[in-house]
Enzyme design. Sequence first.
Site, short mmCIF file in Angstrom:
data_model
loop_
_atom_site.label_atom_id
_atom_site.label_comp_id
_atom_site.label_asym_id
_atom_site.label_seq_id
_atom_site.Cartn_x
_atom_site.Cartn_y
_atom_site.Cartn_z
N ARG B 16 14.20 -5.22 1.08
CA ARG B 16 13.68 -5.93 2.33
C ARG B 16 14.33 -6.52 2.34
O ARG B 16 14.46 -7.44 3.76
CB ARG B 16 12.48 -5.68 2.38
CG ARG B 16 11.68 -7.35 1.02
CD ARG B 16 10.42 -7.42 1.54
NE ARG B 16 9.77 -7.50 0.50
CZ ARG B 16 8.29 -8.57 0.52
NH1 ARG B 16 8.24 -8.32 1.75
NH2 ARG B 16 7.98 -8.85 -0.22
N GLU B 64 2.36 -0.14 17.38
CA GLU B 64 3.89 -0.12 16.94
C GLU B 64 4.22 0.93 18.70
O GLU B 64 5.47 0.87 18.74
CB GLU B 64 3.55 0.78 15.94
CG GLU B 64 3.54 0.16 14.54
CD GLU B 64 1.94 -0.96 14.28
OE1 GLU B 64 1.15 -0.26 15.12
OE2 GLU B 64 2.44 -1.60 13.65
N PHE B 89 3.56 2.89 9.37
CA PHE B 89 3.22 2.41 10.66
C PHE B 89 3.78 2.74 11.97
O PHE B 89 2.96 3.04 13.21
CB PHE B 89 2.29 0.73 10.96
CG PHE B 89 1.77 0.27 9.06
CD1 PHE B 89 0.89 0.99 8.81
CD2 PHE B 89 2.01 -1.42 9.03
CE1 PHE B 89 0.03 0.22 7.62
CE2 PHE B 89 1.43 -1.23 7.92
CZ PHE B 89 0.37 -0.66 7.38
C1 LIG Z 1 -0.61 -0.72 12.02
C2 LIG Z 1 -0.53 -1.13 11.47
N1 LIG Z 1 -0.06 -2.03 11.72
C3 LIG Z 1 1.02 -2.97 11.29
C4 LIG Z 1 -0.26 -3.79 9.57
C5 LIG Z 1 0.24 -5.13 8.85
N2 LIG Z 1 -0.80 -5.94 9.45
C6 LIG Z 1 -1.52 -6.02 8.10
S1 LIG Z 1 -2.74 -7.27 8.02
C7 LIG Z 1 -1.51 -7.50 9.51
C8 LIG Z 1 -2.29 -9.40 10.18
C9 LIG Z 1 -4.04 -9.08 10.96
O1 LIG Z 1 -4.07 -9.98 11.45
P1 LIG Z 1 -5.98 -9.49 12.54
O2 LIG Z 1 -6.18 -8.59 12.76
O3 LIG Z 1 -5.52 -10.94 12.51
O4 LIG Z 1 -6.40 -10.61 10.20
P2 LIG Z 1 -6.21 -11.48 9.60
O5 LIG Z 1 -5.68 -11.01 8.53
O6 LIG Z 1 -6.28 -12.39 10.81
O7 LIG Z 1 -8.24 -11.38 9.38
C10 LIG Z 1 -0.61 -6.86 9.95
C11 LIG Z 1 0.19 -7.34 10.69
C12 LIG Z 1 -1.19 -2.73 9.46
N3 LIG Z 1 -1.99 -2.78 8.15
N4 LIG Z 1 -1.59 -1.61 10.70
#
Ligand SMILES: Cc1ncc(C[n+]2csc(CCOP(=O)(O)OP(=O)(O)O)c2C)c(N)n1
Lengths: 280, 326
Positions: B16, B64, B89
């Site tokens: 990555r 996405e 995703f």
């Molecule tokens: C469909 C999808 N896209 C991207 C991700 C990667 N991802 C995991 S947690 C996250 C951020 C989540 O933010 P939030 O909903 O505000 O949760 P928090 O951790 O702040 O409680 C991302 C982008 C994922 N899990 N699923």
Amino acid sequence: MSGIDLNEDKLKALKGIARDLRLDILDMTTKAGSGHPSSSFSAVEILTALFFGGILRYRPDEPWWPERDRFIMSKGHAAPLLYAALARAGYFDRQLLWQLRQIGSPVQGHPIQGMLPGVEATTGSLGQGLSLGLGHILGGRINQLDYQVYVLLGDGECEAGQIWEAAMAAAHFNAHRLTAILDYNKYQETGPISREMALEPLVAKWESFGWGVSEVDGHDIGEIMTVLHEVSNVETKPSIIITHTVKGKGVSFVEQDFTFHGRALKPEQAEKAREEISWQ
Amino acid sequence: MAVGAKAGLHLGAPMRDVFGDALLAVCKENPRVVVLDGDLGNSTKTELVRQNFPERFFNIGIAESNLVGVGAGMAACDLIPWITSFSSFLLCNAYDQIRLAVAMSNLNAKILGSHGGITLGKDGPTQMGIEDLALMGGLPTMTILVPSDSASMHAAVKAATDHVGPVFLRSSRVPMPDIYPAEDTPFEIGKANIVRQGDDLTIIACGLMVGTALDAAIALAEEGLQARVIDLHTLRPLDNEAISAAARQTGAIVTAEEHLLQGGMGSNVARLVAENYPVPMRFVGLGDVYAESADPDDLLEKYRLTAKDIVQAAREVHQAKIGSNL
Ligand SMILES: Cc1ncc(C[n+]2csc(CCOP(=O)(O)OP(=O)(O)O)c2C)c(N)n1
Ligand SMILES: [Mg+2]
């Protein structure tokens, strides 16, 4: 659910549970060397209110009891919190918690339906839980069961289109027993929501989709219980409770640093965190 | 033992990180390149572009389908969008957008599927892309690239950017052993690289499994079997010539991929082999099962994606070849 009982002693006990859940989350993720402690810490009081404040009806010894209320962890990366709460509620042996993310263990990095008793849904790809919740409501209608369904959403997660598809449909079907709880901690993975996406005005958005909206302090267990109780009596629309939270709540240096997203604390950091949490 | 160690190779940086560096390089070189993120720039390392070219970086958020649609729209404006997220995703949420807006429209968009395979590790099966190559296989116009080391990642990102048309590039979370020299890396879309000569059988691999195949080839040599190893870095278009030559000249083929066997690289290679010059084949990859949360090395072991597993398959296929020649 009848009235809620909110005396001082009970609140104190619930705060103790919240503290213990935070300690479990800390230990689980540090031992695993990965995971999402900050996202889990943020919603500890919400799950405490639901599972231990007398809101959810459930039977740990009969996990798939058809009449149980459902709790769906849509923000699946907060799995450590879900597991800690389920273990504490008596769904499975607490020792399993220390197997988080280990090979051969059912305690997966993100929840997988049925792999552990009490895990209602497979989540981790964000955006899917609210639709599942609506399905449980419509299924309940056919099965003539009137349980409540609670879905925990992340704020970043609300960027996903499927959330709004579900929101529209839930109002359309008057899924009034469906309650979304938004963990509004103001951060997503790569930064503050306000910088990354125009999520606001949230109240107006949900209202315009036909939902009843309340706002509470997401770390005030009493407030959360009160509003959860109130919305369970609403019969005309689904409800969302916007809980204002702090990502990483309970550990000062995690609260102050959003790059902690998706990172476990190192053993020496965990020691400091344990100290801070233990005083709460 | 680390992948590549038996073959005397050294691990590079996590793929990555290599991707992030390679993407930054093409952004510097070509002002038409733009980068779209699905709120994972810290993991996919597109954050390097965000830091250096903020005006050409767009976080579309945890959305996405929108991410792909927006990228396709920008491609239609003659920009070169790199649409980036985790393989799982992005492809699973936005497949129809990729299908219509990118593939069927034959737009010049580039799709990064990061964290492919089971070596994503402890985050577990909900986040693993183990079906991405099969899904991309379902899109007739999509060029599919799976680099196998740091140098070929750099070359692949450049080749994908320069190529006109839709490209999918799979990357990984883990480091891979260095196979190619950093300068003048041989990388031509559609032209497989023979990374080891041999005539007793051929191992055809992509991604991480190329290093693993080289380890297996050393072990096989110790048993007196000379394995040819082919790095099939392009899954579409498939290098018919290299595959047919391998079948004809070595008479036995093992394929190895960090992906479901169903619809993966091996099944596509098998189609060409069956059509052109049928020889015994064996397939190393994931059976019909979801993996689990664990350390990448433990997962490779448990789900049978190690050099040992390739050696076992190679012995079998070689036996079958000798048997069929009797
Ligand atoms: C469909 C999808 N896209 C991207 C991700 C990667 N991802 C995991 S947690 C996250 C951020 C989540 O933010 P939030 O909903 O505000 O949760 P928090 O951790 O702040 O409680 C991302 C982008 C994922 N899990 N699923
Ligand atoms: Mg958040």
